[in-house]
Structure formats: structure tokens, C-alpha cells
Design an enzyme around this catalytic site. Structure first.
Site, mmCIF file in Angstrom:
data_model
loop_
_atom_site.group_PDB
_atom_site.id
_atom_site.type_symbol
_atom_site.label_atom_id
_atom_site.label_comp_id
_atom_site.label_asym_id
_atom_site.label_seq_id
_atom_site.Cartn_x
_atom_site.Cartn_y
_atom_site.Cartn_z
ATOM 1 C CG HIS A 96 -1.887 1.163 1.444
ATOM 2 N ND1 HIS A 96 -2.815 1.463 0.401
ATOM 3 C CD2 HIS A 96 -1.784 2.280 2.086
ATOM 4 C CE1 HIS A 96 -3.528 2.675 0.545
ATOM 5 N NE2 HIS A 96 -2.740 3.117 1.579
ATOM 6 C CB SER A 97 1.084 4.416 0.309
ATOM 7 O OG SER A 97 1.169 5.742 0.089
ATOM 8 C CG MET A 98 7.340 3.583 0.874
ATOM 9 S SD MET A 98 8.140 4.270 2.122
ATOM 10 C CE MET A 98 7.942 2.726 3.255
ATOM 11 C CB SER A 123 -3.179 -0.935 -2.116
ATOM 12 O OG SER A 123 -4.048 -0.154 -1.300
#
Length: 256
Positions: A96-98, A123
């Protein structure tokens, strides 16, 4: 495997539940400022069919005395090294993200070394080729906290606690530095299919930017837009877990 390697694995991967009969292995990578326990509910829900390994980056929680790794590439190098050659179960990554950025770079490294990745789940992150100039890591402490509030990634009451803020800010700033200094290097598309989840109101990843993940795979691509902002996944956990189960468990049975 040597004792040193086992020690490294114990440092980097958290296995919250044992899954001796697992049909697949899912490695979960946290967001900026996040840590392995963020994925505890995922492990609990997917056990025993899927073995979940949650990555614990250095510099936080029980690894708080270890130096940060300051780039996405350095994190990806180390994680890929520990995962290379694992072929006893189908291997998938979720970030997710990073974590999505790191998972992408880990997948690149694994495939280059001959380790197959079954599926890359990303994500809350635009495609690697969709760059934005961002500078959160250079802001004042108040500026970094304002960004956390904007993304609703940290509970508001915790941000009001000076001790907690002092504890998390170095971690968050380092992670934002890694994200914001990352530059995509063009290369061959992934052999692994990509499933991209996104919040339809995410301020840092538009649906169009997330759709561009399809340009980074030669296999199948699926875009799954869900209502919400950057942390939409906490509202849609059941939907995402069902996707993971449907894609991994049946393939895992075929692998046996």
C-alpha cells in the site's frame, strides 16, 4: 540456510499466524510511517489458506535502534535478497502506498533473478511512470503532520500527543524522503499480472494515474476502484481480502 540468514528473516518478516497447510505466500509491505502490525488483520483473515509475511522496515517499533534505509531501491534490494529462490509456494506481493513502490521494485528484482511472482497487488499508489514533484520530507514538522492529517493515515488524537509525534516524525520523514526521491527506471514489463486497488477520492493517486499500472506488466491487469480516500482499504477490507483469496488459493491448489 545459515543462522545469519534466519536472523535477517526474523528481523524483516513478521509471521503472525502459522499456516503449515498454506496454498500460497503473500508478502505485505506497509505504507510510509507504517509497520508490520498494520497487516495483522490480513494475516488473521487469510490463515490457514495463505501464509502472510508482513515486512517490518528498519528504524521503527522493535527495529527502532537500527538505521533507516533511505531509498526505495535499498529497501527493495534487501527484501528481494531474502525472498529470492522461495519456490515452495506461489509467491505474491501486496503493497500500500510506499509499500506498492517497494513491492514493484522487489518484483522486478525477483523476476530478473528467476524467482516467479504469481501476482503483484498494489494499493493507493499511482504507477511508477506517473511522477509528481512532491516535497513533504523537506517541510517543517507541522507541515509533515498536516500531510498526515490530510491523508488520514494516523489517528487525530495521536497527532495531538507531543511524545507520539516526536517518536513517529523521524520515521515518517525518512519514508517520505525515500518515496519523493524515487525515480522510475524504464525497463521490461513485469511477467507477473498486476491488480491495482485505488480510492476514487485519493488525493495522491488519481484513478487515471493508477490505471497506468497496466503499462508495467505483460500479463493481465485489473483496476479495482473503491470509494474513499488514501486509506480506502480499511473501509473495504472484506472486498480486498476476497480478491486475494480468489486469486491465490485456487492457483495454490494447482501448484501442489
Amino acid at each position: 540456510m545459515t543462522g545469519s540468514a534466519n536472523s535477517d528473516e526474523d528481523s524483516w518478516f513478521r509471521r503472525f499466524h502459522t499456516s503449515p497447510e498454506a496454498k500460497a505466500r503473500l508478502v505485505c509491505l506497509p505504507h510510509a510511517g507504517g509497520s508490520a502490525p498494520f497487516y495483522f488483520p490480513v494475516s488473521r483473515a487469510l490463515t490457514p489458506d495463505i501464509e502472510v509475511l508482513a515486512v517490518q522496515y528498519p528504524g521503527r517499533q522493535d527495529r527502532r535502534h537500527e538505521p533507516f534505509l533511505t531509498t526505495i531501491d535499498a529497501l527493495a534490494d534487501r527484501i528481494a535478497e531474502l525472498l529470492r529462490g522461495r519456490d515452495d509456494l506461489p509467491l505474491a506481493l501486496f503493497g500500500h502506498s510506499m509499500g506498492a513502490m517497494i513491492a514493484f521494485e522487489v518484483t522486478r528484482r525477483l523476476e530478473a533473478a528467476g524467482t516467479e511472482v504469481d501476482t503483484l497487488f498494489v494499493s493507493g499508489r499511482r504507477a511508477p511512470s506517473r511522477h509528481r514533484d512532491e516535497n513533504v520530507h523537506t517541510r517543517t514538522d507541522d507541515g509533515v503532520i498536516d500531510e498526515l492529517r490530510r491523508l488520514s493515515g494516523t489517528e487525530m488524537d495521536l497527532l495531538g500527543d507531543d511524545d507520539v509525534v516526536r517518536m513517529i516524525l523521524p520515521v515518517v520523514r525518512n519514508d517520505y524522503r525515500a518515496v519523493e526521491t524515487y525515480r522510475y527506471r524504464p525497463g521490461s514489463p513485469l511477467a507477473a499480472p498486476v491488480v491495482a486497488f485505488t480510492g476514487t477520492a485519493d488525493p495522491v493517486a488519481s484513478v487515471d494515474e493508477v490505471r497506468s499500472w497496466g503499462d508495467h506488466t505483460s500479463a493481465g491487469f485489473e483496476l479495482v476502484p473503491l470509494a474513499g480516500g488514501h486509506f480506502f482499504l480499511t473501509r473495504h477490507q472484506d472486498v480486498i481480502l476476497q480478491y486475494l483469496t480468489d486469486r491465490l488459493v485456487d492457483k495454490g491448489r494447482a501448484h501442489v
